[in-house]
Write an enzyme that holds these catalytic residues in place. Structure first.
Site, PDB file in Angstrom:
ATOM      1  CB  CYS A 137      -1.013  -0.009   1.142  1.00  0.00           C
ATOM      2  SG  CYS A 137      -0.370   0.148   2.802  1.00  0.00           S
TER       3      CYS A 137
ATOM      4  CB  CYS B 244      -3.576   2.697  -2.168  1.00  0.00           C
ATOM      5  SG  CYS B 244      -2.515   1.281  -1.948  1.00  0.00           S
TER       6      CYS B 244
ATOM      7  CB  CYS C 217       2.956  -2.745  -8.196  1.00  0.00           C
ATOM      8  SG  CYS C 217       3.815  -4.028  -7.326  1.00  0.00           S
TER       9      CYS C 217
END
Length: 135
Positions: free
Chosen positions: A12, A86, A90
């Site tokens: 997150c 969120c 990535c």
């Protein structure tokens, strides 16, 4: 790793609430059967104290954890990468399993609001663990 333990990375933004609670649950429920990591793209200075309190209520101590920066190496070393609603950017690697868990952010919320988040995370971790261990 001769036993081929599955590894999970929880991500997150701040690595202070949701990902820390998820990592705490997976460590508690899996024991040494799963390697657990957590990280954030913009780690906070400390773990959310309300998340710590919520986990303490169920007998899980995450006070020793620290928010960590998300690295490409952590993603590469993980079998499953779980982001927490969120919008985190990535790194993507083929062959990895990615999931996005849409969860309310406990930041700035009181214990009454964090308990249901904690409990929802537990349920999701239980399902994940059963899938990982083939139960």
């Amino acid at each position: 790793m001769t036993d081929q333990k599955p590894s999970v990375l929880f991500v997150c933004v701040h690595n202070a609430g949701r990902s820390q609670m998820a990592a705490g649950w997976l460590r508690e429920l899996a024991g040494d059967r799963v390697e657990v990591r957590s990280a954030g793209s913009m780690p906070a200075d400390q773990i959310n104290p309300v998340a710590v309190e919520a986990m303490r209520e169920v007998g899980i101590d995450i006070t020793a954890e620290q928010p960590k920066i998300l690295t490409t190496e952590a993603v590469q070393a993980s079998d499953v990468v779980i982001t927490m609603g969120c919008g985190d950017a990535c790194p993507f690697f083929p062959g990895k399993r990615y999931e996005d868990w849409k969860l309310d952010d406990p930041a700035g919320q009181g214990i009454e609001s964090v308990r249901p988040i904690r409990d929802e995370i537990k349920g999701r971790v239980e399902v994940l663990l059963a899938e990982l261990l083939g139960q």
